[in-house]
Design a protein around this motif. Structure first.
Motif, PDB file in Angstrom:
ATOM      1  N   LEU A  70      -1.136  -3.522 -11.826  1.00 22.47           N
ATOM      2  CA  LEU A  70      -0.593  -4.809 -12.269  1.00 22.47           C
ATOM      3  C   LEU A  70       0.847  -5.007 -11.818  1.00 22.47           C
ATOM      4  CD1 LEU A  70      -2.005  -5.189 -15.905  1.00 22.47           C
ATOM      5  CD2 LEU A  70      -2.755  -6.341 -13.814  1.00 22.47           C
ATOM      6  N   LEU A  71       1.505  -3.925 -11.436  1.00 22.43           N
ATOM      7  CA  LEU A  71       2.881  -4.044 -10.954  1.00 22.43           C
ATOM      8  C   LEU A  71       2.969  -4.897  -9.700  1.00 22.43           C
ATOM      9  CD1 LEU A  71       4.196  -0.390 -11.430  1.00 22.43           C
ATOM     10  CD2 LEU A  71       4.618  -2.381 -12.881  1.00 22.43           C
ATOM     11  N   VAL A  72       1.856  -4.995  -8.946  1.00 26.08           N
ATOM     12  CA  VAL A  72       1.878  -5.777  -7.716  1.00 26.08           C
ATOM     13  C   VAL A  72       2.066  -7.264  -8.002  1.00 26.08           C
ATOM     14  CG1 VAL A  72      -0.598  -6.294  -7.534  1.00 26.08           C
ATOM     15  CG2 VAL A  72       0.763  -5.968  -5.454  1.00 26.08           C
ATOM     16  N   MET A  73       1.763  -7.698  -9.225  1.00 22.71           N
ATOM     17  CA  MET A  73       1.944  -9.098  -9.595  1.00 22.71           C
ATOM     18  C   MET A  73       3.316  -9.354 -10.208  1.00 22.71           C
ATOM     19  SD  MET A  73      -1.774 -10.143 -11.149  1.00 22.71           S
ATOM     20  CE  MET A  73      -1.288 -11.868 -11.172  1.00 22.71           C
ATOM     21  N   ILE A  74       4.099  -8.305 -10.389  1.00 26.61           N
ATOM     22  CA  ILE A  74       5.399  -8.448 -11.058  1.00 26.61           C
ATOM     23  C   ILE A  74       6.554  -8.073 -10.141  1.00 26.61           C
ATOM     24  CG2 ILE A  74       6.800  -7.671 -13.004  1.00 26.61           C
ATOM     25  CD1 ILE A  74       4.207  -7.167 -14.546  1.00 26.61           C
ATOM     26  N   ILE A  75       6.548  -6.858  -9.620  1.00 27.17           N
ATOM     27  CA  ILE A  75       7.701  -6.341  -8.880  1.00 27.17           C
ATOM     28  C   ILE A  75       7.954  -7.074  -7.562  1.00 27.17           C
ATOM     29  CG2 ILE A  75       8.610  -4.309  -7.692  1.00 27.17           C
ATOM     30  CD1 ILE A  75       7.472  -2.601  -9.885  1.00 27.17           C
ATOM     31  N   LYS A 121       0.832  -1.208   0.000  1.00 23.10           N
ATOM     32  CA  LYS A 121       0.000   0.000   0.000  1.00 23.10           C
ATOM     33  C   LYS A 121       0.863   1.253   0.000  1.00 23.10           C
ATOM     34  CE  LYS A 121      -3.723   2.291   2.552  1.00 23.10           C
ATOM     35  NZ  LYS A 121      -4.613   2.232   3.754  1.00 23.10           N
ATOM     36  N   ASN A 122       1.926   1.270   0.804  1.00 18.04           N
ATOM     37  CA  ASN A 122       2.814   2.435   0.872  1.00 18.04           C
ATOM     38  C   ASN A 122       3.616   2.614  -0.414  1.00 18.04           C
ATOM     39  OD1 ASN A 122       2.007   3.105   3.479  1.00 18.04           O
ATOM     40  ND2 ASN A 122       3.568   1.809   4.428  1.00 18.04           N
ATOM     41  N   LEU A 123       3.814   1.555  -1.152  1.00 25.44           N
ATOM     42  CA  LEU A 123       4.498   1.644  -2.441  1.00 25.44           C
ATOM     43  C   LEU A 123       3.545   2.005  -3.571  1.00 25.44           C
ATOM     44  CD1 LEU A 123       6.897  -1.445  -2.209  1.00 25.44           C
ATOM     45  CD2 LEU A 123       7.513   0.977  -2.034  1.00 25.44           C
ATOM     46  N   HIS A 124       2.264   2.209  -3.229  1.00 19.15           N
ATOM     47  CA  HIS A 124       1.230   2.621  -4.183  1.00 19.15           C
ATOM     48  C   HIS A 124       1.063   1.605  -5.323  1.00 19.15           C
ATOM     49  CE1 HIS A 124       1.191   6.501  -2.157  1.00 19.15           C
ATOM     50  NE2 HIS A 124       2.508   6.578  -2.322  1.00 19.15           N
ATOM     51  N   MET A 125       1.103   0.316  -4.973  1.00 15.57           N
ATOM     52  CA  MET A 125       0.908  -0.731  -5.971  1.00 15.57           C
ATOM     53  C   MET A 125      -0.436  -1.442  -5.833  1.00 15.57           C
ATOM     54  SD  MET A 125       4.593  -2.519  -6.731  1.00 15.57           S
ATOM     55  CE  MET A 125       5.005  -2.937  -5.053  1.00 15.57           C
TER      56      MET A 125
END
Length: 291
Positions: free
Chosen positions: A140-145, A132-136
C-alpha cells in the motif's frame, strides 16, 4: 428604491433558467445512479429512464455490505486517503515554505528543478522499475510515498505563504522562535484555507486512484474501492461478489449492485465537502489578491 429595467428582469430570468438547466444536467447522473441502486431489479429493466422509483428496495446495499471484498476495499481506501492526504500535505508545506525565503542558497535553482518535473517525466517503464527496486510492488506504500509532492499544489501553497505578512515571522524571531516553531505555530495555522482546499484535492485524487493499484497491486486483498469498482463495471468480474458457486441472485442484482457500489464509493467524499466548504472559497482564491 431603484426599479429594475425590463432588460434587467429578462436577463435575471434567463440566468435563473440557464443555471437551473446546468444544475439538472449536473445532478441527474448522480440521481439516476441513486434511484437505480434502490429500485427492484424487475423495475430497473423495464425502462432506461427512472425519475422516481415506484418501490424502494435496499437489498443491493445489504448485498454490497455483506461482501468482505467490498468492505475490505472500502477500509483500504479510507486508510490510503487519510494517510496519503496528511503525508502529502505535510511534504508539500515543508517544501513550499523554504522556497519563499530570499536568503535560501540556490532557491531559484531548486524551484526550477521542481517545476521541471511538471513538464518532463521518466516514463512508465523507468517508473515501474524504480517502484520495483524500492520493493513497493504489492504494498500500500506505493499509493502513498511516490505521490509525496504535487508541483502544482506546491506552487499554490508557496503563493499563499508569500501573502502572509512577514512581520509576523520577524516578531516571532525577536521572541526567540526558530523556523520550525514559526512554521508549525504561525504559518500552518494561518494557512488553513489553503491546506483545506489542497487537502480536499489530494483526498479526492487518492480516493479515485485506480491506475496505481492496477499497475502495482497484484494482490486483490490490497485493492482500494476504486479498483474494485473498476473491475466490477469494466471487467464485469462476478467473482468479486460471488459467495460460492454462481447463483441467479447475482444476475438478478447485477445492475443494482453496480449502482450501489458507485454510491458507496461516492458518498464518503461527498460527506467531507460540508466540513471543507467554509475554507474552500477562500482557498480557491489563493494568489488572486496580494496583501
Amino acid at each position: 428604491m431603484k426599479s429594475v429595467s425590463l432588460s434587467g428582469k429578462i436577463f435575471d430570468i434567463c440566468n435563473i433558467i440557464f443555471l437551473l438547466l446546468v444544475a439538472v444536467i449536473t445532478l441527474y447522473p448522480f440521481w439516476h445512479v441513486l434511484v437505480g441502486s434502490i429500485m427492484p431489479y424487475e423495475e430497473s429493466i423495464k425502462s432506461g429512464f427512472h425519475l422516481f422509483p415506484k418501490k424502494i428496495n435496499f437489498e443491493a446495499y445489504q448485498y454490497v455490505f455483506s461482501k468482505n471484498t467490498i468492505m475490505r476495499s472500502l477500509l483500504v481506501s479510507l486508510f490510503v486517503t487519510i494517510v496519503g492526504a496528511v503525508y502529502q500535505l505535510l511534504i508539500t508545506a515543508i517544501t513550499a515554505y523554504p522556497l519563499i525565503k530570499q536568503d535560501l542558497p540556490g532557491r531559484t535553482a531548486i524551484f526550477l528543478f521542481i517545476i521541471f518535473t511538471m513538464f518532463f517525466g521518466g516514463g512508465l517503464i523507468p517508473y515501474y522499475l524504480l517502484i520495483k527496486n524500492l520493493h513497493m510492488v504489492n504494498s500500500l506504500l506505493v499509493m502513498i510515498i511516490p505521490a509525496a509532492l504535487s508541483t502544482y499544489n506546491m506552487v499554490v501553497l508557496k503563493t499563499f505563504f508569500q501573502n502572509i505578512p512577514i512581520e509576523l515571522e520577524e516578531s516571532a524571531k525577536m521572541d526567540g522562535a526558530g523556523y520550525m516553531k514559526i512554521f508549525f505555530s504561525i504559518i500552518l495555522p494561518l494557512s488553513i484555507p489553503a491546506l483545506a482546499t489542497i487537502g480536499l484535492f489530494i483526498a479526492v485524487g487518492q480516493w479515485n486512484n485506480w491506475y496505481t493499484p492496477m499497475l502495482f497491486l497484484n494482490d486483490k486483498d490490497l485493492w482500494p474501492l476504486a479498483m474494485v469498482l473498476r473491475d466490477i463495471l469494466i471487467n464485469n468480474n462476478m467473482e468479486l461478489t460471488r459467495g460460492g458457486s454462481f447463483v441467479s441472485e447475482e444476475f438478478m442484482l447485477g445492475d443494482t449492485i453496480k449502482n450501489a457500489v458507485v454510491m458507496v464509493s461516492v458518498i464518503p467524499i461527498i460527506i467531507v465537502y460540508p466540513f471543507i466548504q467554509k475554507h474552500f472559497v477562500k482557498g480557491v482564491m489563493i494568489g488572486s489578491i496580494k496583501s
